[in-house]
Design a protein around this motif. Structure first.
Motif, PDB file in Angstrom:
ATOM      1  N   TRP A  92      13.548  41.924   4.113  1.00 19.28           N
ATOM      2  CA  TRP A  92      12.680  41.881   4.840  1.00 19.28           C
ATOM      3  C   TRP A  92      11.238  42.668   4.936  1.00 19.28           C
ATOM      4  O   TRP A  92      11.214  44.105   4.408  1.00 19.28           O
ATOM      5  N   ARG A  93      10.003  41.926   4.220  1.00 19.59           N
ATOM      6  CA  ARG A  93       8.843  42.434   4.239  1.00 19.59           C
ATOM      7  C   ARG A  93       7.776  42.100   4.540  1.00 19.59           C
ATOM      8  O   ARG A  93       7.701  40.886   4.553  1.00 19.59           O
ATOM      9  N   THR A  94       7.029  42.484   5.931  1.00 22.06           N
ATOM     10  CA  THR A  94       5.765  41.779   6.884  1.00 22.06           C
ATOM     11  C   THR A  94       6.533  39.989   7.190  1.00 22.06           C
ATOM     12  O   THR A  94       6.732  39.813   7.778  1.00 22.06           O
ATOM     13  N   ASP A  95       5.835  39.535   5.726  1.00 19.57           N
ATOM     14  CA  ASP A  95       5.611  38.187   5.810  1.00 19.57           C
ATOM     15  C   ASP A  95       6.501  37.585   4.619  1.00 19.57           C
ATOM     16  O   ASP A  95       6.860  36.399   4.378  1.00 19.57           O
ATOM     17  N   LYS A  96       7.675  37.965   4.240  1.00 13.20           N
ATOM     18  CA  LYS A  96       8.260  38.296   3.065  1.00 13.20           C
ATOM     19  C   LYS A  96       9.783  38.336   3.431  1.00 13.20           C
ATOM     20  O   LYS A  96       9.950  38.987   3.708  1.00 13.20           O
ATOM     21  N   CYS A  97      10.737  37.565   3.018  1.00 10.19           N
ATOM     22  CA  CYS A  97      11.735  37.639   3.471  1.00 10.19           C
ATOM     23  C   CYS A  97      12.389  37.402   1.277  1.00 10.19           C
ATOM     24  O   CYS A  97      12.081  36.238   1.344  1.00 10.19           O
ATOM     25  N   ARG A  98      13.305  38.200   1.280  1.00 14.78           N
ATOM     26  CA  ARG A  98      13.584  38.598  -0.400  1.00 14.78           C
ATOM     27  C   ARG A  98      15.426  38.372  -0.444  1.00 14.78           C
ATOM     28  O   ARG A  98      15.955  39.477   0.524  1.00 14.78           O
ATOM     29  N   PHE A  99      15.307  37.741  -0.566  1.00 16.76           N
ATOM     30  CA  PHE A  99      17.202  37.435  -1.255  1.00 16.76           C
ATOM     31  C   PHE A  99      17.531  37.411  -2.435  1.00 16.76           C
ATOM     32  O   PHE A  99      17.396  37.543  -3.396  1.00 16.76           O
ATOM     33  N   SER A 100      19.190  38.447  -2.218  1.00 17.29           N
ATOM     34  CA  SER A 100      19.671  38.806  -4.051  1.00 17.29           C
ATOM     35  C   SER A 100      19.801  36.866  -4.675  1.00 17.29           C
ATOM     36  O   SER A 100      20.357  35.362  -3.316  1.00 17.29           O
ATOM     37  N   ARG A 101      20.319  36.772  -5.672  1.00 13.99           N
ATOM     38  CA  ARG A 101      19.919  35.653  -5.546  1.00 13.99           C
ATOM     39  C   ARG A 101      21.963  34.902  -5.455  1.00 13.99           C
ATOM     40  O   ARG A 101      22.175  33.555  -5.389  1.00 13.99           O
ATOM     41  N   GLU A 102      22.721  35.901  -4.718  1.00  9.88           N
ATOM     42  CA  GLU A 102      24.333  35.348  -4.711  1.00  9.88           C
ATOM     43  C   GLU A 102      23.599  34.681  -3.226  1.00  9.88           C
ATOM     44  O   GLU A 102      24.777  34.140  -3.561  1.00  9.88           O
ATOM     45  N   LEU A 103      23.166  36.036  -2.714  1.00  9.55           N
ATOM     46  CA  LEU A 103      23.237  35.722  -1.501  1.00  9.55           C
ATOM     47  C   LEU A 103      22.159  33.559  -0.772  1.00  9.55           C
ATOM     48  O   LEU A 103      22.802  32.934  -0.724  1.00  9.55           O
ATOM     49  N   PHE A 104      21.512  33.419  -1.560  1.00 10.36           N
ATOM     50  CA  PHE A 104      20.717  32.187  -2.193  1.00 10.36           C
ATOM     51  C   PHE A 104      21.810  31.059  -2.828  1.00 10.36           C
ATOM     52  O   PHE A 104      22.183  30.590  -2.141  1.00 10.36           O
ATOM     53  N   GLN A 105      22.456  31.410  -3.837  1.00  9.15           N
ATOM     54  CA  GLN A 105      23.481  30.285  -4.314  1.00  9.15           C
ATOM     55  C   GLN A 105      24.511  30.354  -3.234  1.00  9.15           C
ATOM     56  O   GLN A 105      24.125  29.185  -3.136  1.00  9.15           O
ATOM     57  N   GLY A 106      25.239  31.766  -1.861  1.00 11.46           N
ATOM     58  CA  GLY A 106      25.801  31.032  -1.481  1.00 11.46           C
ATOM     59  C   GLY A 106      25.750  30.197  -0.058  1.00 11.46           C
ATOM     60  O   GLY A 106      26.334  29.630   0.382  1.00 11.46           O
ATOM     61  N   LEU A 107      24.488  30.040   0.220  1.00  7.07           N
ATOM     62  CA  LEU A 107      23.654  29.070   1.315  1.00  7.07           C
ATOM     63  C   LEU A 107      23.915  27.675   0.459  1.00  7.07           C
ATOM     64  O   LEU A 107      24.034  26.483   1.538  1.00  7.07           O
ATOM     65  N   PHE A 108      24.891  27.811  -1.023  1.00 15.25           N
ATOM     66  CA  PHE A 108      24.802  25.969  -1.409  1.00 15.25           C
ATOM     67  C   PHE A 108      26.803  25.447  -0.761  1.00 15.25           C
ATOM     68  O   PHE A 108      26.285  24.517  -0.510  1.00 15.25           O
ATOM     69  N   ASN A 109      27.280  27.008  -1.197  1.00 14.77           N
ATOM     70  CA  ASN A 109      28.830  26.609  -0.984  1.00 14.77           C
ATOM     71  C   ASN A 109      29.118  25.828   0.457  1.00 14.77           C
ATOM     72  O   ASN A 109      29.752  25.202  -0.131  1.00 14.77           O
ATOM     73  N   ALA A 110      28.744  25.738   1.663  1.00 16.07           N
ATOM     74  CA  ALA A 110      29.265  24.660   2.532  1.00 16.07           C
ATOM     75  C   ALA A 110      28.210  23.685   2.368  1.00 16.07           C
ATOM     76  O   ALA A 110      29.260  22.238   2.434  1.00 16.07           O
ATOM     77  N   PRO A 111      27.162  22.628   2.281  1.00 16.92           N
ATOM     78  CA  PRO A 111      27.232  21.663   1.864  1.00 16.92           C
ATOM     79  C   PRO A 111      27.641  21.332   0.539  1.00 16.92           C
ATOM     80  O   PRO A 111      27.989  19.787   1.070  1.00 16.92           O
ATOM     81  N   CYS A 112      27.959  21.916  -0.116  1.00 20.05           N
ATOM     82  CA  CYS A 112      28.147  21.841  -1.714  1.00 20.05           C
ATOM     83  C   CYS A 112      30.201  21.387  -1.444  1.00 20.05           C
ATOM     84  O   CYS A 112      30.293  20.228  -2.120  1.00 20.05           O
TER      85      CYS A 112
END
Length: 181
Positions: free
Chosen positions: A67-87
């Motif tokens: 987390w930096r000021t107004d930006k949030c940077r995610f690892s590819r792994e975590l971002f891809q994991g956001l799709f697990n439940a809906p998929c």
């Protein structure tokens, strides 16, 4: 997040749009950066009485989120994991539908809608249904509308047999959707 969406609908829409863009660009990105408005930080602090940076640093995601000021940077792994439940839910639903005797032997799945544009979703679906050909038309978010327009314009030219098969399929699909609710 619900309160944030109600209180700051424009900021929420911007986050969603940025998220959607990152989903489409996922294959080219090493890490995913999403711009987050200060209003989200304020709502978080108001609701939790905690600092968002400290909360992330003390979480199990501390090595995957920056987390930096107004930006949030995610690892590819975590971002891809956001799709697990809906998929997983979509895969379970499709597998249930494919078990129905009316559509046994299905050889193709046509993915339409905005979600179908995501390379992450495409990969997960193709892995889950390796024995079935997965087809994604150009502009999948417009495919349903295009099909409806074509159907409406050509309805008089469709032979009775094809029309009745379409109606039977639509009724079967409606029933399966109602049963799965």
């Amino acid at each position: 997040m619900e309160e944030f969406a109600r209180s700051y609908p424009e900021d929420y829409a911007n986050i969603c749009e940025d998220f959607n863009i990152k989903c489409l660009e996922f294959e080219e990105l090493k890490q995913i950066t999403i711009k987050l408005p200060i209003s989200l930080v304020e709502v978080f602090k108001e609701k939790t009485n905690k600092n968002i940076q400290e909360t992330i640093d003390n979480s199990k995601f501390s090595s995957k989120v920056l987390w930096r000021t107004d930006k949030c940077r995610f690892s590819r792994e975590l971002f891809q994991g956001l799709f697990n439940a809906p998929c997983s839910e979509i895969i379970a639903l499709v597998k249930n539908v494919l078990l129905k005797s009316e559509i046994k032997g299905t050889k193709n799945i046509i993915m339409i809608g905005k979600f179908a544009e995501s390379p992450i979703f495409e990969t997960i679906i193709k892995q889950a249904f390796q024995e079935i050909k997965v087809i994604i038309p150009p502009l999948p978010r417009c495919a349903s509308l295009q099909g409806a327009v074509i159907y409406g314009h050509e309805q008089r030219n469709i032979p009775k047999y094809a029309s009745s098969r379409v109606e039977k399929f639509i009724e079967t699909f409606k029933k399966s959707c109602v049963l799965n609710k």
